[in-house]
Design an enzyme around this catalytic site. Structure first.
Site, short mmCIF file in Angstrom:
data_model
loop_
_atom_site.label_atom_id
_atom_site.label_comp_id
_atom_site.label_asym_id
_atom_site.label_seq_id
_atom_site.Cartn_x
_atom_site.Cartn_y
_atom_site.Cartn_z
N ASN A 89 0.78 -1.25 -0.23
CA ASN A 89 0.14 -0.01 0.11
C ASN A 89 0.79 1.14 -0.05
O ASN A 89 2.02 1.10 -0.43
CB ASN A 89 -0.91 -0.11 1.02
N HIS B 20 2.34 3.19 2.07
CA HIS B 20 3.74 3.28 3.02
C HIS B 20 4.70 2.42 2.18
O HIS B 20 6.05 2.87 2.26
CB HIS B 20 3.28 2.86 4.43
N CYS B 21 4.21 1.34 1.78
CA CYS B 21 5.37 0.27 0.95
C CYS B 21 5.89 1.09 -0.31
O CYS B 21 6.84 0.38 -0.76
CB CYS B 21 4.60 -0.99 0.62
N ILE B 22 5.22 1.75 -1.11
CA ILE B 22 5.68 2.40 -2.23
C ILE B 22 6.44 3.61 -2.16
O ILE B 22 6.75 4.41 -3.03
CB ILE B 22 4.48 2.39 -3.23
#
Length: 363
Positions: free
Chosen positions: A349, A351-353
């Site tokens: 999501n 935060h991950c990207i």
């Protein structure tokens, strides 16, 4: 090549700032991997553009894009977004990118962790392994090379000496099988500039990253943790969230504070539809995206930047409640929601990207 240091960050006076501290900008990687993103990655690219555009209202954004996709990314993104050519294997900048550090004099350096695609989830990952070094090269920031396989999504710091993580991820034998818990803790202290490691157990149910902390819990300020809750005793997430809450309630941070716990609702559960599935065979290293899989959806996977909170819109039944909680937690920031279902389909999501670069002068 930017200068590679042989000393330890903590010994040099460097630490990882908290995400809420001032940023110089945000880094992202353009998605295109055909066995992870459906429909030639076009729906995912639209979602990445929405995320980058929202962040660019508040701070500079750099998008790394492959030679094949650079022209397309440049045309799709706002002119204010810097697009830099860099080959990658996928698009999770939080996990393969550099962790930036600063010291009390405002100097900027970075950590290049080992990366093995979440314990071998896809292969090859040799280009993702180079992303951190490329980021530090672009910024001319000195580079520490850590003897530890670690993804940025597996750690959350409070900027005051505490790091939050999970046993499911950092103690997983698919990451650092030859290191003990104590050795991993010491590496975290040495390379993040922290003095205390807080361990939760498992991460979000069906999270293919082996339980990254950023889908389960995060610091919102020193002494305060937002935790993904679950009200349904029949949901496999229920015992995980219950265990996390009990652990957090018994913990103190590096400054000796008891932790205040704020609960975020659990979206869904959400599942992959037949239309959203991908089946590209059983070639070694190829991702699998089958219908009926539970998606790793969490409102804890928001991103903090200069004056804003960027949150995922995931479930119409829960979005408003999550947004209201974040608005109360961050009254001085604008809470911006972006639909991220297409990003969830790829396994992560907002935060991950994203990966933050704190204010600092490379030195």
């Amino acid at each position: 090549m930017t200068h590679t240091l042989t000393t330890l960050p903590a010994a040099d006076g460097f630490r990882m700032p908290a995400e809420w501290e001032p940023h110089a900008g945000t880094w992202m990687i353009w998605p295109e991997r055909p066995d992870n993103w459906r429909a030639d990655a076009e729906p995912a690219q639209d979602a990445f553009v929405a995320v980058a555009s929202a962040i660019a209202r508040f701070e500079p954004v750099t998008m790394l894009a492959s030679p094949r996709q650079w022209r397309h990314a440049r045309a799709a993104l706002p002119p204010s977004v810097r697009v830099v050519e860099a080959t990658s294997d996928d698009s999770w900048c939080r996990d393969c990118g550099a962790t930036f550090l600063t010291d009390s004099a405002g100097r900027l350096r970075g950590v290049d962790w080992g990366f093995n695609a979440w314990g071998g989830l896809y292969a090859p990952c040799d280009q993702d392994e180079l992303i951190a070094a490329k980021m530090l090269e672009i910024e001319r920031a000195p580079r520490y090379v850590a003897p530890l396989v670690l993804e940025g999504g597996s750690i959350h710091v409070d900027g005051e000496g505490t790091v939050l993580t999970t046993e499911e991820c950092l103690l997983n034998p698919n990451r650092n099988p030859d290191l003990s818990r104590e050795e991993i803790e010491q590496h975290l202290k040495d390379y993040l500039g922290v003095s205390k490691v807080l361990w939760l157990g498992a991460g979000l149910v069906d999270d293919e990253t082996s339980g990254h902390i950023d889908n389960l819990a995060c610091f919102v300020r020193p002494g305060v943790v937002a935790l993904t809750g679950c009200d349904d005793p029949l949901d496999p997430q229920y015992p995980i969230s219950k265990d996390a809450r009990e652990r957090l309630a018994a913990m103190t941070d590096a400054r000796g504070r008891a932790l205040e716990i704020v609960t975020l609702p659990l979206p869904g559960p959400l599942f992959r539809t037949g239309e959203e599935a991908l089946d590209l065979g059983t070639e070694p290293g190829t991702m699998s995206r089958r219908p009926g899989e539970r998606l790793g959806a969490s409102y804890a996977n928001f991103y903090l930047g200069n004056g804003f909170v960027l949150m995922p819109l995931l479930d119409p039944a829960q979005d408003a409640a999550a947004q209201n909680i974040l608005a109360r937690l961050f009254p001085e920031r604008e809470v911006v929601g972006v639909p991220t279902h297409e990003i969830i389909l790829g396994g992560g999501n907002i935060h991950c990207i994203t990966q933050q670069q704190p204010l600092g002068t490379p030195a």
